[in-house]
Design a protein around this motif. Structure first.
Motif, PDB file in Angstrom:
ATOM      1  N   ALA A  31      31.738  -1.981   0.382  1.00  0.00           N
ATOM      2  CA  ALA A  31      31.238  -3.266   0.896  1.00  0.00           C
ATOM      3  C   ALA A  31      31.295  -3.315   2.421  1.00  0.00           C
ATOM      4  O   ALA A  31      30.447  -3.936   3.063  1.00  0.00           O
ATOM      5  N   PHE A  32      32.274  -2.645   3.024  1.00  0.00           N
ATOM      6  CA  PHE A  32      32.384  -2.658   4.486  1.00  0.00           C
ATOM      7  C   PHE A  32      31.206  -1.948   5.147  1.00  0.00           C
ATOM      8  O   PHE A  32      30.835  -2.285   6.285  1.00  0.00           O
TER       9      PHE A  32
ATOM     10  N   GLU B 287      38.783 -18.501  -7.133  1.00  0.00           N
ATOM     11  CA  GLU B 287      38.276 -18.079  -5.832  1.00  0.00           C
ATOM     12  C   GLU B 287      37.082 -17.138  -5.966  1.00  0.00           C
ATOM     13  O   GLU B 287      36.135 -17.190  -5.172  1.00  0.00           O
ATOM     14  N   VAL B 288      37.113 -16.287  -6.965  1.00  0.00           N
ATOM     15  CA  VAL B 288      35.986 -15.361  -7.174  1.00  0.00           C
ATOM     16  C   VAL B 288      34.719 -16.121  -7.540  1.00  0.00           C
ATOM     17  O   VAL B 288      33.629 -15.823  -7.031  1.00  0.00           O
ATOM     18  N   GLU B 289      34.850 -17.112  -8.403  1.00  0.00           N
ATOM     19  CA  GLU B 289      33.676 -17.891  -8.776  1.00  0.00           C
ATOM     20  C   GLU B 289      33.119 -18.663  -7.572  1.00  0.00           C
ATOM     21  O   GLU B 289      31.901 -18.795  -7.416  1.00  0.00           O
ATOM     22  N   GLU B 290      33.993 -19.144  -6.707  1.00  0.00           N
ATOM     23  CA  GLU B 290      33.512 -19.841  -5.510  1.00  0.00           C
ATOM     24  C   GLU B 290      32.764 -18.886  -4.573  1.00  0.00           C
ATOM     25  O   GLU B 290      31.737 -19.260  -3.978  1.00  0.00           O
TER      26      GLU B 290
ATOM     27  N   GLY C 297      30.691 -10.671   0.358  1.00  0.00           N
ATOM     28  CA  GLY C 297      30.892  -9.485  -0.463  1.00  0.00           C
ATOM     29  C   GLY C 297      32.177  -8.752  -0.117  1.00  0.00           C
ATOM     30  O   GLY C 297      32.888  -8.247  -1.007  1.00  0.00           O
ATOM     31  N   ASN C 298      32.491  -8.694   1.185  1.00  0.00           N
ATOM     32  CA  ASN C 298      33.742  -8.054   1.585  1.00  0.00           C
ATOM     33  C   ASN C 298      34.950  -8.857   1.122  1.00  0.00           C
ATOM     34  O   ASN C 298      35.978  -8.284   0.725  1.00  0.00           O
ATOM     35  N   ARG C 299      34.876 -10.168   1.148  1.00  0.00           N
ATOM     36  CA  ARG C 299      35.978 -10.990   0.647  1.00  0.00           C
ATOM     37  C   ARG C 299      36.145 -10.816  -0.866  1.00  0.00           C
ATOM     38  O   ARG C 299      37.273 -10.778  -1.379  1.00  0.00           O
ATOM     39  N   LEU C 300      35.044 -10.699  -1.573  1.00  0.00           N
ATOM     40  CA  LEU C 300      35.120 -10.434  -3.013  1.00  0.00           C
ATOM     41  C   LEU C 300      35.799  -9.095  -3.285  1.00  0.00           C
ATOM     42  O   LEU C 300      36.612  -8.971  -4.216  1.00  0.00           O
ATOM     43  N   ALA C 301      35.459  -8.073  -2.482  1.00  0.00           N
ATOM     44  CA  ALA C 301      36.083  -6.766  -2.670  1.00  0.00           C
ATOM     45  C   ALA C 301      37.579  -6.827  -2.406  1.00  0.00           C
ATOM     46  O   ALA C 301      38.381  -6.186  -3.094  1.00  0.00           O
ATOM     47  N   THR C 302      37.985  -7.619  -1.398  1.00  0.00           N
ATOM     48  CA  THR C 302      39.408  -7.787  -1.118  1.00  0.00           C
ATOM     49  C   THR C 302      40.133  -8.459  -2.286  1.00  0.00           C
ATOM     50  O   THR C 302      41.233  -8.042  -2.682  1.00  0.00           O
ATOM     51  N   LEU C 303      39.503  -9.493  -2.846  1.00  0.00           N
ATOM     52  CA  LEU C 303      40.091 -10.144  -4.026  1.00  0.00           C
ATOM     53  C   LEU C 303      40.135  -9.187  -5.213  1.00  0.00           C
ATOM     54  O   LEU C 303      41.049  -9.264  -6.049  1.00  0.00           O
ATOM     55  N   GLY C 304      39.162  -8.297  -5.288  1.00  0.00           N
ATOM     56  CA  GLY C 304      39.165  -7.310  -6.374  1.00  0.00           C
ATOM     57  C   GLY C 304      40.362  -6.384  -6.289  1.00  0.00           C
ATOM     58  O   GLY C 304      40.956  -6.020  -7.314  1.00  0.00           O
ATOM     59  N   ILE C 305      40.744  -5.986  -5.060  1.00  0.00           N
ATOM     60  CA  ILE C 305      41.932  -5.148  -4.896  1.00  0.00           C
ATOM     61  C   ILE C 305      43.182  -5.907  -5.328  1.00  0.00           C
ATOM     62  O   ILE C 305      44.048  -5.373  -6.045  1.00  0.00           O
TER      63      ILE C 305
ATOM     64  N   ARG D  56      31.189 -16.154  -5.525  1.00  0.00           N
ATOM     65  CA  ARG D  56      29.909 -15.821  -6.175  1.00  0.00           C
ATOM     66  C   ARG D  56      28.892 -16.944  -5.979  1.00  0.00           C
ATOM     67  O   ARG D  56      27.690 -16.682  -5.856  1.00  0.00           O
ATOM     68  N   LYS D  57      29.372 -18.157  -5.937  1.00  0.00           N
ATOM     69  CA  LYS D  57      28.486 -19.282  -5.645  1.00  0.00           C
ATOM     70  C   LYS D  57      27.906 -19.155  -4.237  1.00  0.00           C
ATOM     71  O   LYS D  57      26.705 -19.399  -4.015  1.00  0.00           O
ATOM     72  N   ARG D  58      28.728 -18.731  -3.279  1.00  0.00           N
ATOM     73  CA  ARG D  58      28.225 -18.523  -1.927  1.00  0.00           C
ATOM     74  C   ARG D  58      27.214 -17.379  -1.870  1.00  0.00           C
ATOM     75  O   ARG D  58      26.252 -17.436  -1.099  1.00  0.00           O
ATOM     76  N   LEU D  59      27.434 -16.343  -2.655  1.00  0.00           N
ATOM     77  CA  LEU D  59      26.463 -15.247  -2.697  1.00  0.00           C
ATOM     78  C   LEU D  59      25.108 -15.735  -3.200  1.00  0.00           C
ATOM     79  O   LEU D  59      24.057 -15.356  -2.677  1.00  0.00           O
ATOM     80  N   THR D  60      25.133 -16.571  -4.232  1.00  0.00           N
ATOM     81  CA  THR D  60      23.876 -17.113  -4.759  1.00  0.00           C
ATOM     82  C   THR D  60      23.176 -17.974  -3.714  1.00  0.00           C
ATOM     83  O   THR D  60      21.946 -17.904  -3.556  1.00  0.00           O
ATOM     84  N   LEU D  61      23.953 -18.768  -2.982  1.00  0.00           N
ATOM     85  CA  LEU D  61      23.353 -19.577  -1.925  1.00  0.00           C
ATOM     86  C   LEU D  61      22.788 -18.700  -0.810  1.00  0.00           C
ATOM     87  O   LEU D  61      21.733 -19.010  -0.225  1.00  0.00           O
ATOM     88  N   GLY D  62      23.458 -17.600  -0.495  1.00  0.00           N
ATOM     89  CA  GLY D  62      22.989 -16.718   0.565  1.00  0.00           C
ATOM     90  C   GLY D  62      21.649 -16.077   0.272  1.00  0.00           C
ATOM     91  O   GLY D  62      20.901 -15.710   1.192  1.00  0.00           O
ATOM     92  N   GLU D  63      21.304 -15.922  -1.006  1.00  0.00           N
ATOM     93  CA  GLU D  63      19.997 -15.354  -1.359  1.00  0.00           C
ATOM     94  C   GLU D  63      18.845 -16.263  -0.951  1.00  0.00           C
ATOM     95  O   GLU D  63      17.724 -15.794  -0.772  1.00  0.00           O
ATOM     96  N   ALA D  64      19.103 -17.555  -0.808  1.00  0.00           N
ATOM     97  CA  ALA D  64      18.050 -18.509  -0.447  1.00  0.00           C
ATOM     98  C   ALA D  64      18.040 -18.833   1.037  1.00  0.00           C
ATOM     99  O   ALA D  64      17.218 -19.647   1.478  1.00  0.00           O
TER     100      ALA D  64
END
Length: 482
Positions: free
Chosen positions: A88-89, A316-319, A169-177, A321-329
């Motif tokens: 992601a970085f 936090e992950v769902e929040e 996406g990078n914040r999601l990857a950090t939460l994934g770790i 993902r919501k931002r990712l969906t908004l970023g597509e628009a």
């Protein structure tokens, strides 16, 4: 082979003439004997050391942390999450690509001559010029381009703004770790609990086997008493058969315990990742005196358990993902740089460079994005409900572990009293039997109750130790031999 016969007289004469030599010979023989005995003792001690290997609970846990398949798999999951973070970085860095092209056409792709000019006046003027020039020089009356050529280019695209999706996406990857680490911690705790249960199962069966051996000694002592009484005609053959039947029952129980110990050891060896061997000896717990932990739990989610943090991570992950969906628009801004070198138009090679600023604004798809946003909001609300519910369940689980520990400790006291009563009953039954005031059946029944009480106290201690360590694990307390 020749044999030499030596008489007693000759031996005596030799002894008189060679007493010093015989003394030296005897001294040498004694030394050789002592040396051989010493070597044999050392070899036997070394063989005994090599044949037995004592394992403690701490050594089993140390081996499990290094060899257990589930623990190693959870560590691999953490490494995979870290690779996702590194992947992601790379989205922050420019995307660079190299391109090359070459072509060879049967005829030039671009041909333009004087005859292709539509203006008659211009065509006639160029024809006169061409006739004048071509008479002195070899000049063609048409221009040919792009028959063959080759070129190379390098393109770099640097995203300046992508609707916040790169950062998210990078914040999601950090939460994934962090989620992978929490999963590994939970897996470690579960594996350790299973190993502890298996370890105490083995030691409990070993204690029962020792109890059976001691009980067999009592039966052998009783058998000698009965055989003596039978020889004197004080008892019947039926009494001796009852003792023999009791011994056979206990031998069968001893064999069952041996099989259970072997299977339990195999299970424990599989859990800690070593090969099974009959020489493995698992050390008995040194101190199993009941000592209660304080009763404290919280149903507000403020505990240090990994499950609590994992539930919060789910929200936090769902929040994100919501931002990712908004970023597509949202609009996307990209800086593009390109460099070119080649001879695609003419035979002489040339180069050039260009910089571009690309702005992309999505127009359609807002309706779809709105529905996706609502879907994420419902998932967030669902995650919060699950968090509240599971926090209460976690608190209930800790309360149950505490209750199991307290119940086991109280039952240890009760079973200890029952064991003392059983010992006294067996002692009195034996004395009464020797005095003729009790039957052999009463003695055997008292012995059976004594054996049951001894096995019950062993099971109760095992239950207490497992329950106490379970409570410690749930509170994320450092594991020690309490």
């Amino acid at each position: 082979m020749k044999h030499t016969i030596i008489s007693r007289t000759s031996v005596a004469n030799l002894a008189k003439r060679g007493k010093p030599a015989l003394a030296r010979l005897g001294d040498i023989t004694l030394r050789r004997t002592l040396f051989c005995v010493s070597i044999t003792v050392c070899l036997l001690m070394a063989a005994g050391t090599a044949q037995s290997q004592t394992m403690t609970l701490d050594s089993c846990l140390a081996l499990a942390r290094r060899n257990n398949v589930e623990i190693r798999t959870s560590q691999m999951d953490i490494e995979q999450a870290q690779e996702v973070k590194r992947q992601a970085f790379t989205k922050f860095l420019p995307q660079v690509s190299l391109n090359g092209i070459g072509y060879l056409a049967a005829s030039p792709l671009i041909q333009f001559g004087i005859d292709d000019i539509q203006s008659n006046d211009m065509r006639e003027m160029l024809t006169e010029i061409y006739d004048l020039v071509s008479s002195e020089n070899d000049v063609q009356n048409e221009v040919s381009l792009m028959k063959r050529g080759a070129a190379g280019s390098i393109v770099a695209a640097q995203p300046l703004y992508a609707g916040g999706r790169i950062t998210t996406g990078n914040r999601l990857a950090t939460l994934g770790i962090e989620a992978a680490e929490l999963q590994a911690e939970m897996k470690m705790r579960d594996v350790i609990e299973n190993i502890e249960s298996s370890y105490y199962l083995v030691t409990g069966l070993q204690q029962k086997k020792a109890t059976i051996s001691a009980a067999l000694s009592l039966i052998d002592s009783l058998d000698r008493t009965v055989q003596t009484a039978l020889a004197n005609g004080l008892v019947t053959r039926s009494d001796a058969l009852q003792v023999e039947l009791k011994r056979n029952e206990m031998l069968a129980s001893q064999q069952q315990l041996a099989s259970g110990i072997r299977l339990s050891k195999r299970l424990l060896c599989n859990q800690i990742g070593i090969d099974y061997s009959d020489s493995l000896v698992f050390e008995e717990p040194q101190d199993d005196t009941p000592s209660l932990l304080p009763f404290c739990y919280s149903d507000t989610g403020d505990t240090l358990r990994p499950e609590t943090r994992l539930l919060q991570l789910n929200i936090e992950v769902e929040e994100l993902r919501k931002r990712l969906t908004l970023g597509e628009a949202l609009p996307q801004l990209t800086l593009i740089g390109a460099a070119y070198y080649g001879n695609t138009l003419k035979n002489d090679a040339r180069g050039n460079a260009v910089a571009l600023l690309s702005l992309s604004i999505p127009i359609t798809g807002w309706n779809e994005t709105t529905h996706k946003m609502r879907q994420h909001e419902m998932r967030i609300a669902e995650a919060r409900l699950q968090q509240n519910h599971l926090n209460k369940m976690l608190a209930l689980e800790e309360e149950k572990a505490y209750s199991d520990m307290v119940d086991a400790a109280l039952l240890i006291k009760s079973d200890s009293s029952a064991l003392e009563v059983a010992k006294e009953s067996y002692r009195l039954a034996t004395l009464n039997y020797q005095a003729g005031a009790a039957t052999l059946t009463e003695v055997l029944q008292a012995h059976t109750l004594l054996l049951q009480a001894q096995n019950a106290i062993t099971d109760r201690h095992t239950t207490y130790i497992v329950a106490r360590r379970r409570l410690l694990d749930l509170r994320r307390t450092q594991l020690t031999n309490d």
